[in-house]
Design a protein around this motif. Structure first.
Motif, PDB file in Angstrom:
ATOM      1  N   TYR A 283     -34.927 -38.979 126.495  1.00 52.50           N
ATOM      2  CA  TYR A 283     -36.283 -38.820 127.013  1.00 52.50           C
ATOM      3  C   TYR A 283     -36.738 -40.234 127.358  1.00 52.50           C
ATOM      4  CZ  TYR A 283     -36.221 -34.329 124.452  1.00 52.50           C
ATOM      5  OH  TYR A 283     -35.919 -33.077 123.964  1.00 52.50           O
TER       6      TYR A 283
ATOM      7  N   GLU B 222     -39.683 -23.250 118.652  1.00 52.78           N
ATOM      8  CA  GLU B 222     -40.517 -23.533 117.497  1.00 52.78           C
ATOM      9  C   GLU B 222     -41.968 -23.157 117.841  1.00 52.78           C
ATOM     10  OE1 GLU B 222     -39.836 -27.541 116.260  1.00 52.78           O
ATOM     11  OE2 GLU B 222     -41.376 -27.446 114.714  1.00 52.78           O
TER      12      GLU B 222
ATOM     13  N   ALA C 118     -32.285 -38.953 122.276  1.00 47.71           N
ATOM     14  CA  ALA C 118     -32.531 -37.888 121.291  1.00 47.71           C
ATOM     15  C   ALA C 118     -31.231 -37.268 120.799  1.00 47.71           C
ATOM     16  CB  ALA C 118     -33.428 -36.828 121.896  1.00 47.71           C
TER      17      ALA C 118
ATOM     18  N   LEU D 209     -35.810 -43.188 125.029  1.00 49.26           N
ATOM     19  CA  LEU D 209     -35.404 -42.691 123.702  1.00 49.26           C
ATOM     20  C   LEU D 209     -34.179 -41.779 123.801  1.00 49.26           C
ATOM     21  CD1 LEU D 209     -37.704 -41.721 120.897  1.00 49.26           C
ATOM     22  CD2 LEU D 209     -36.008 -40.022 121.582  1.00 49.26           C
TER      23      LEU D 209
ATOM     24  N   GLU E 174     -36.535 -23.155 113.609  1.00 48.17           N
ATOM     25  CA  GLU E 174     -37.352 -23.142 112.393  1.00 48.17           C
ATOM     26  C   GLU E 174     -38.106 -21.827 112.156  1.00 48.17           C
ATOM     27  OE1 GLU E 174     -38.681 -26.494 110.718  1.00 48.17           O
ATOM     28  OE2 GLU E 174     -37.868 -27.921 112.144  1.00 48.17           O
TER      29      GLU E 174
ATOM     30  N   PRO F 284     -33.328 -34.277 109.110  1.00 50.04           N
ATOM     31  CA  PRO F 284     -34.717 -34.741 109.015  1.00 50.04           C
ATOM     32  C   PRO F 284     -35.479 -34.605 110.342  1.00 50.04           C
ATOM     33  CG  PRO F 284     -33.162 -36.590 108.865  1.00 50.04           C
ATOM     34  CD  PRO F 284     -32.348 -35.344 108.899  1.00 50.04           C
ATOM     35  N   ASN F 285     -36.785 -34.818 110.270  1.00 51.39           N
ATOM     36  CA  ASN F 285     -37.616 -34.799 111.481  1.00 51.39           C
ATOM     37  C   ASN F 285     -37.092 -35.789 112.507  1.00 51.39           C
ATOM     38  OD1 ASN F 285     -39.472 -32.908 110.609  1.00 51.39           O
ATOM     39  ND2 ASN F 285     -40.723 -34.455 109.588  1.00 51.39           N
ATOM     40  N   GLY F 286     -37.079 -35.378 113.760  1.00 52.46           N
ATOM     41  CA  GLY F 286     -36.691 -36.284 114.829  1.00 52.46           C
ATOM     42  C   GLY F 286     -35.193 -36.451 114.991  1.00 52.46           C
ATOM     43  N   ALA F 287     -34.397 -35.676 114.248  1.00 50.06           N
ATOM     44  CA  ALA F 287     -32.940 -35.831 114.294  1.00 50.06           C
ATOM     45  C   ALA F 287     -32.331 -35.322 115.604  1.00 50.06           C
ATOM     46  CB  ALA F 287     -32.298 -35.099 113.121  1.00 50.06           C
ATOM     47  N   GLY F 288     -33.087 -34.503 116.331  1.00 53.34           N
ATOM     48  CA  GLY F 288     -32.573 -33.982 117.595  1.00 53.34           C
ATOM     49  C   GLY F 288     -32.229 -32.501 117.557  1.00 53.34           C
ATOM     50  N   LYS F 289     -32.651 -31.818 116.502  1.00 54.31           N
ATOM     51  CA  LYS F 289     -32.281 -30.403 116.341  1.00 54.31           C
ATOM     52  C   LYS F 289     -32.864 -29.534 117.464  1.00 54.31           C
ATOM     53  CE  LYS F 289     -34.297 -30.235 112.276  1.00 54.31           C
ATOM     54  NZ  LYS F 289     -34.911 -31.585 112.234  1.00 54.31           N
ATOM     55  N   SER F 290     -34.162 -29.709 117.728  1.00 54.42           N
ATOM     56  CA  SER F 290     -34.789 -28.904 118.790  1.00 54.42           C
ATOM     57  C   SER F 290     -34.205 -29.269 120.151  1.00 54.42           C
ATOM     58  CB  SER F 290     -36.301 -29.140 118.842  1.00 54.42           C
ATOM     59  OG  SER F 290     -36.886 -28.784 117.621  1.00 54.42           O
ATOM     60  N   THR F 291     -33.925 -30.547 120.327  1.00 53.80           N
ATOM     61  CA  THR F 291     -33.364 -30.979 121.612  1.00 53.80           C
ATOM     62  C   THR F 291     -32.001 -30.335 121.844  1.00 53.80           C
ATOM     63  OG1 THR F 291     -34.563 -33.070 121.442  1.00 53.80           O
ATOM     64  CG2 THR F 291     -32.696 -33.019 122.960  1.00 53.80           C
TER      65      THR F 291
ATOM     66  N   GLN G 114     -34.895 -26.549 108.405  1.00 53.97           N
ATOM     67  CA  GLN G 114     -35.074 -27.807 107.653  1.00 53.97           C
ATOM     68  C   GLN G 114     -34.525 -27.697 106.237  1.00 53.97           C
ATOM     69  OE1 GLN G 114     -37.218 -30.779 107.627  1.00 53.97           O
ATOM     70  NE2 GLN G 114     -37.660 -30.833 109.811  1.00 53.97           N
TER      71      GLN G 114
HETATM   72  P1  ATP Z   1     -38.471 -31.826 114.183  1.00 52.21           P
HETATM   73  O1  ATP Z   1     -37.881 -31.236 112.962  1.00 52.21           O
HETATM   74  O2  ATP Z   1     -39.538 -32.835 113.888  1.00 52.21           O
HETATM   75  O3  ATP Z   1     -38.842 -30.830 115.240  1.00 52.21           O
HETATM   76  P2  ATP Z   1     -36.003 -32.387 115.602  1.00 52.21           P
HETATM   77  O4  ATP Z   1     -34.824 -32.720 114.776  1.00 52.21           O
HETATM   78  O5  ATP Z   1     -36.102 -31.019 116.153  1.00 52.21           O
HETATM   79  O6  ATP Z   1     -37.315 -32.763 114.805  1.00 52.21           O
HETATM   80  P3  ATP Z   1     -36.379 -33.275 118.297  1.00 52.21           P
HETATM   81  O7  ATP Z   1     -37.654 -32.510 118.445  1.00 52.21           O
HETATM   82  O8  ATP Z   1     -35.196 -32.805 119.033  1.00 52.21           O
HETATM   83  O9  ATP Z   1     -36.016 -33.450 116.768  1.00 52.21           O
HETATM   84  O10 ATP Z   1     -36.697 -34.776 118.713  1.00 52.21           O
HETATM   85  C1  ATP Z   1     -35.706 -35.802 118.756  1.00 52.21           C
HETATM   86  C2  ATP Z   1     -36.360 -37.091 119.193  1.00 52.21           C
HETATM   87  O11 ATP Z   1     -36.806 -36.960 120.546  1.00 52.21           O
HETATM   88  C3  ATP Z   1     -37.607 -37.461 118.386  1.00 52.21           C
HETATM   89  O12 ATP Z   1     -37.630 -38.861 118.249  1.00 52.21           O
HETATM   90  C4  ATP Z   1     -38.759 -36.982 119.251  1.00 52.21           C
HETATM   91  O13 ATP Z   1     -39.916 -37.750 119.033  1.00 52.21           O
HETATM   92  C5  ATP Z   1     -38.204 -37.175 120.651  1.00 52.21           C
HETATM   93  N1  ATP Z   1     -38.721 -36.212 121.631  1.00 52.21           N
HETATM   94  C6  ATP Z   1     -38.641 -34.871 121.543  1.00 52.21           C
HETATM   95  N2  ATP Z   1     -39.167 -34.270 122.630  1.00 52.21           N
HETATM   96  C7  ATP Z   1     -39.595 -35.265 123.436  1.00 52.21           C
HETATM   97  C8  ATP Z   1     -40.228 -35.320 124.719  1.00 52.21           C
HETATM   98  N3  ATP Z   1     -40.517 -34.203 125.403  1.00 52.21           N
HETATM   99  N4  ATP Z   1     -40.517 -36.538 125.233  1.00 52.21           N
HETATM  100  C9  ATP Z   1     -40.226 -37.668 124.564  1.00 52.21           C
HETATM  101  N5  ATP Z   1     -39.621 -37.699 123.358  1.00 52.21           N
HETATM  102  C10 ATP Z   1     -39.316 -36.527 122.795  1.00 52.21           C
END
Ligand code: ATP
Length: 238
Positions: free
Chosen positions: A13, A85, A18, A16, A162, A37-44, A195
């Motif tokens: 992104y 989510e 991801a 960054l 989640e 953990p949060n921000g690990a990239g799971k949703s991505t 999580q």
């Molecule tokens: P969570 O449990 O907090 O949802 P996650 O493991 O699902 O976390 P992601 O949501 O995939 O993580 O995010 C991975 C990284 O990409 C994080 O640093 C997040 O801030 C960043 N990120 C996610 N979506 C975007 C976006 N649309 N634009 C910019 N950065 C993003």
């Protein structure tokens, strides 16, 4: 061949990163949990598979086809359904109207009626309340509605981001019991961002742990939760 194979995908992104060369495989009829953990990239990871974000590199195969970079509706048509989510329901529409939105492009009325009956068989509470506005449902019922909506497309694999977020433990038990029933009775394949590694181990299946955009650990969920490696990888020490 696996139903889903993600190989070395990277997603950025802006500045960054991801996902960094992340790989997972999911066989037909199995459950794969993605934790971390949060921000690990799971949703991505889920979004990349669904076609919502496009990887800069790597391959994604689903149901025998290369899907990286393809439109979400094409990927959905191959049998991939995603529950993002946040449990977004259309509060002003009835429960049945919400479910019908999940049929996508399919115009076959008989098939839609059959799918509706099947979803109601899985979630009787939705049938009881089908003409009520979705906005009045509890959190757990809304989770069932969004899962029901994803099932309306007749998927081979359902990816859920989640499912337990914000739900009471008893309700989480119900949601997982339903998912496992669907997996075992229909051969549905489950890809679940969760999580709680403990919850994953209670349900059973394989698990991958993501950290900083990478798959850091992989194994049987129950075995991983018993050992020390999971905690070390989760918190990044060791
Ligand atoms: P969570 O449990 O907090 O949802 P996650 O493991 O699902 O976390 P992601 O949501 O995939 O993580 O995010 C991975 C990284 O990409 C994080 O640093 C997040 O801030 C960043 N990120 C996610 N979506 C975007 C976006 N649309 N634009 C910019 N950065 C993003």
């Amino acid at each position: 061949m696996s139903l889903l194979a993600v190989e070395n995908i990277s997603v950025r992104y802006g500045q960054l990163t991801a996902l960094r060369k992340a790989s997972i495989k999911v066989d037909e009829g199995e459950t794969l949990f993605v934790t971390g953990p949060n921000g690990a990239g799971k949703s991505t990871l889920l979004k990349a598979i669904a076609g919502v974000v496009t990887p800069r590199e790597g391959f994604i195969q689903f149901a025998g086809q290369h899907i990286a970079g393809r439109a979400p509706e094409d990927i959905a048509r191959l049998g991939f359904s995603m529950v993002p989510e946040g449990r977004e329901v259309f509060g002003g529409l009835t429960i049945e109207e919400n479910l019908r939105l999940g049929t996508g492009m399919r115009a076959d009325k008989d098939q839609v009626a059959k799918d509706l009956e099947q979803v109601y068989a899985v979630f009787p509470i939705l049938k009881d309340r089908k003409d009520q506005q979705a906005g009045v449902l509890s959190g757990g019922q809304q989770q069932m509605l969004v899962i029901g909506r994803a099932l309306m497309a007749g998927p081979r694999l359902i990816a859920i981001d989640e499912p337990s977020l914000g739900l009471a433990p008893k309700v989480i038990d119900d949601v997982y019991a339903t998912l496992i029933r669907l997996r075992d009775s229909r051969g549905l394949t489950l890809l679940i961002v969760e999580q709680s590694a403990t919850r994953a181990s209670l349900t059973g299946g394989r698990m991958v742990l993501m950290r900083s955009g990478e798959v850091a650990l992989e194994g049987d969920a129950r075995e991983l939760v018993k050992g020390e490696a999971l905690r070390q990888a989760y918190f990044g020490y060791g």
